[in-house]
Scaffold this motif. Structure first.
Motif, mmCIF file in Angstrom:
data_model
loop_
_atom_site.group_PDB
_atom_site.id
_atom_site.type_symbol
_atom_site.label_atom_id
_atom_site.label_comp_id
_atom_site.label_asym_id
_atom_site.label_seq_id
_atom_site.Cartn_x
_atom_site.Cartn_y
_atom_site.Cartn_z
ATOM 1 N N UNK A 205 -3.171 89.412 5.849
ATOM 2 C CA UNK A 205 -4.347 90.266 6.001
ATOM 3 C C UNK A 205 -5.418 89.645 6.896
ATOM 4 N N UNK A 206 -5.096 88.559 7.534
ATOM 5 C CA UNK A 206 -6.055 87.960 8.452
ATOM 6 C C UNK A 206 -7.119 87.119 7.784
ATOM 7 N N UNK A 207 -6.792 86.520 6.646
ATOM 8 C CA UNK A 207 -7.761 85.677 5.968
ATOM 9 C C UNK A 207 -8.222 84.508 6.815
ATOM 10 N N UNK A 208 -7.336 83.998 7.675
ATOM 11 C CA UNK A 208 -7.714 82.862 8.518
ATOM 12 C C UNK A 208 -8.747 83.280 9.559
ATOM 13 N N UNK A 209 -8.645 84.521 10.030
ATOM 14 C CA UNK A 209 -9.632 85.022 10.988
ATOM 15 C C UNK A 209 -10.997 85.170 10.318
ATOM 16 N N UNK A 210 -11.008 85.692 9.106
ATOM 17 C CA UNK A 210 -12.275 85.839 8.383
ATOM 18 C C UNK A 210 -12.940 84.483 8.172
ATOM 19 N N UNK A 211 -12.144 83.468 7.838
ATOM 20 C CA UNK A 211 -12.706 82.132 7.639
ATOM 21 C C UNK A 211 -13.295 81.587 8.931
ATOM 22 N N UNK A 286 -21.350 88.067 9.033
ATOM 23 C CA UNK A 286 -21.143 89.379 8.407
ATOM 24 C C UNK A 286 -19.961 90.124 9.018
ATOM 25 N N UNK A 287 -19.607 89.786 10.256
ATOM 26 C CA UNK A 287 -18.475 90.450 10.911
ATOM 27 C C UNK A 287 -17.144 90.121 10.234
ATOM 28 N N UNK A 288 -17.139 89.090 9.421
ATOM 29 C CA UNK A 288 -15.915 88.739 8.700
ATOM 30 C C UNK A 288 -15.516 89.827 7.714
ATOM 31 N N UNK A 289 -16.461 90.722 7.390
ATOM 32 C CA UNK A 289 -16.169 91.811 6.452
ATOM 33 C C UNK A 289 -15.759 93.089 7.184
ATOM 34 N N UNK A 290 -15.689 93.035 8.516
ATOM 35 C CA UNK A 290 -15.288 94.199 9.303
ATOM 36 C C UNK A 290 -13.765 94.207 9.427
ATOM 37 N N UNK A 291 -13.066 95.100 8.719
ATOM 38 C CA UNK A 291 -11.594 95.067 8.716
ATOM 39 C C UNK A 291 -10.977 95.300 10.089
ATOM 40 N N UNK A 292 -11.605 96.151 10.916
ATOM 41 C CA UNK A 292 -11.039 96.429 12.237
ATOM 42 C C UNK A 292 -11.154 95.210 13.149
ATOM 43 N N UNK A 293 -12.293 94.521 13.106
ATOM 44 C CA UNK A 293 -12.455 93.323 13.914
ATOM 45 C C UNK A 293 -11.475 92.242 13.482
ATOM 46 N N UNK A 294 -11.336 92.062 12.173
ATOM 47 C CA UNK A 294 -10.402 91.065 11.653
ATOM 48 C C UNK A 294 -8.981 91.410 12.069
ATOM 49 N N UNK A 295 -8.615 92.680 11.962
ATOM 50 C CA UNK A 295 -7.265 93.103 12.354
ATOM 51 C C UNK A 295 -7.023 92.854 13.835
ATOM 52 N N UNK A 297 -8.498 90.722 15.935
ATOM 53 C CA UNK A 297 -8.402 89.297 16.248
ATOM 54 C C UNK A 297 -7.092 88.710 15.735
ATOM 55 N N UNK A 298 -6.683 89.128 14.541
ATOM 56 C CA UNK A 298 -5.403 88.654 14.000
ATOM 57 C C UNK A 298 -4.252 89.059 14.911
ATOM 58 N N UNK A 299 -4.275 90.304 15.357
ATOM 59 C CA UNK A 299 -3.223 90.794 16.249
ATOM 60 C C UNK A 299 -3.262 90.064 17.587
ATOM 61 N N UNK A 300 -4.469 89.750 18.077
ATOM 62 C CA UNK A 300 -4.594 89.014 19.342
ATOM 63 C C UNK A 300 -3.972 87.630 19.237
ATOM 64 N N UNK A 301 -4.244 86.947 18.135
ATOM 65 C CA UNK A 301 -3.673 85.613 17.931
ATOM 66 C C UNK A 301 -2.154 85.699 17.835
ATOM 67 N N UNK A 302 -1.664 86.653 17.064
ATOM 68 C CA UNK A 302 -0.220 86.804 16.873
ATOM 69 C C UNK A 302 0.493 87.123 18.181
ATOM 70 N N UNK A 303 -0.064 88.055 18.950
ATOM 71 C CA UNK A 303 0.560 88.425 20.215
ATOM 72 C C UNK A 303 0.517 87.276 21.218
ATOM 73 N N UNK A 304 -0.548 86.507 21.209
ATOM 74 C CA UNK A 304 -0.632 85.348 22.107
ATOM 75 C C UNK A 304 0.467 84.346 21.798
ATOM 76 N N UNK A 305 0.660 84.059 20.512
ATOM 77 C CA UNK A 305 1.708 83.116 20.117
ATOM 78 C C UNK A 305 3.093 83.667 20.457
ATOM 79 N N UNK A 306 3.318 84.972 20.176
ATOM 80 C CA UNK A 306 4.634 85.570 20.442
ATOM 81 C C UNK A 306 4.973 85.551 21.925
ATOM 82 N N UNK A 307 4.046 85.917 22.782
ATOM 83 C CA UNK A 307 4.307 85.922 24.221
ATOM 84 C C UNK A 307 4.530 84.504 24.746
#
Length: 322
Positions: A205-211, A286-295, A297-307
């Motif tokens: 769920x992107x807990x690392x991004x929120x942290x 406070x942006x750590x509580x924004x689910x769309x932003x967290x999602x 950023x999480x997707x950006x990190x994941x796609x960067x690693x995958x590529x």
């Protein structure tokens, strides 16, 4: 046996200089008695023996320090890291790329893919950050609770700098200037079958991004190639996994057929690439509580690693030769 002194955690700014109450590993020039041979004049084995005996004395008397999480930097530098270096340098022949993307000081969150049936990728990344980074930083890993429930691995993990993978611990470490490492795929990544190698699993769920958002530290994508081939997982014996309380009981080409010898990892060639940091200080806590932003950023990190994994694989000619 005396207990070690507990010191508050502080920012990791490379090798710490001994304070007024800390004893150096070897006595300085002022400690040499008149007429005694200097360090340069003594045989190498004598200096090594003196160093080992002094280390043993400090362990027995409790004259060493650990932080609030149980991290023992002296033990990590004198015993744990040296035990891993033969694997790192000679067996897997790890090459690092983009180490300049890891900051010399201050908090940061390193996010990596997870694979290999056993978590040797986390251990090798720890050696890479310490040995190949100019600041020789300690990577503070976030681990699953299963690792800390085991009697031997749990204690060693704490002493090496690891702690439980939860937001409060991660945020406290990063706020103190530590370099923290997380593997969001967890057991889904490390225990996936060989046919799914280098295909990233869900990042939760992107807990690392929120942290990272709450502490304002950069996120560093880390891509590891080579770990997938050390124990190719062909199957799983679920009843044995339940018996031992493990997430899986793997079947590989060498284990359990060859018994303990099957635990020797295959000597694949490894590459570890540290990507360009993703800044989070442009956002507020406070942006750590924004689910769309967290999602996102999480997707950006994941796609960067995958590529990056796909690119490194396309450049690799041979699993074992690189």
């Amino acid at each position: 046996m005396a207990e070690a002194r507990v010191i508050p955690i502080r920012g990791n700014r490379g090798p710490a200089r001994p304070g007024p109450e800390e004893q150096p590993l070897l006595p300085g020039p002022s400690a040499v008695a008149p007429g005694a041979p200097s360090d340069d004049e003594r045989p190498g084995w004598e200096a090594a023996l003196e160093q080992a005996l002094e280390f043993l004395r400090r362990r027995l008397t409790g004259d060493y320090q650990v932080d609030d999480f149980g991290f023992d930097p002296e033990l990590a530098g004198a015993a744990l890291l040296p035990a891993l270096r033969p694997l790192y340098r000679r067996w897997f022949r790890v090459e690092t790329i983009g180490m300049h993307n890891v900051p010399d000081t201050g908090g940061a969150l390193l996010v990596a893919n997870h694979s290999g049936t056993l978590p040797l990728d986390a251990a090798m990344t720890t050696v890479a950050v310490h040995d190949d980074h100019p600041a020789h930083r300690h990577l503070r890993l976030l681990g699953a609770d299963l690792m800390f429930r085991m009697p031997v691995s749990g204690s060693l993990a704490r002493k090496s700098g690891a702690t439980l993978a939860c937001s409060p611990d991660a945020e406290r470490l990063m706020s103190s200037g530590e370099l923290v490492g997380v593997y969001p795929e967890g057991f889904k990544g490390i225990g996936k079958p060989f046919r799914d190698r280098y295909k990233l699993q869900r990042f939760g769920r992107g807990g690392f991004v929120s942290a990272a958002l709450r502490t304002g530290v950069p996120i560093i994508p880390c891509s590891i190639v080579g770990a997938e081939e050390i124990y190719p997982k062909l199957g799983d014996i679920a009843p044995l996994a339940r018996l031992f309380g493990a997430p899986y009981f793997p079947i590989t080409p060498t284990f359990p057929m060859l018994g303990p010898a099957g635990l020797v990892p295959l000597p694949s060639k490894w590459y570890i690439e540290f990507g360009e940091p993703i800044r989070t200080d442009e956002h507020t806590a406070a942006d750590a509580e924004d689910p769309m932003l967290v999602f996102n950023l999480t997707d950006q990190v994941r796609e960067t690693i995958q590529h990056t994994l796909y690119r490194l694989l396309s450049q690799r000619r041979n699993v074992f030769l690189g």
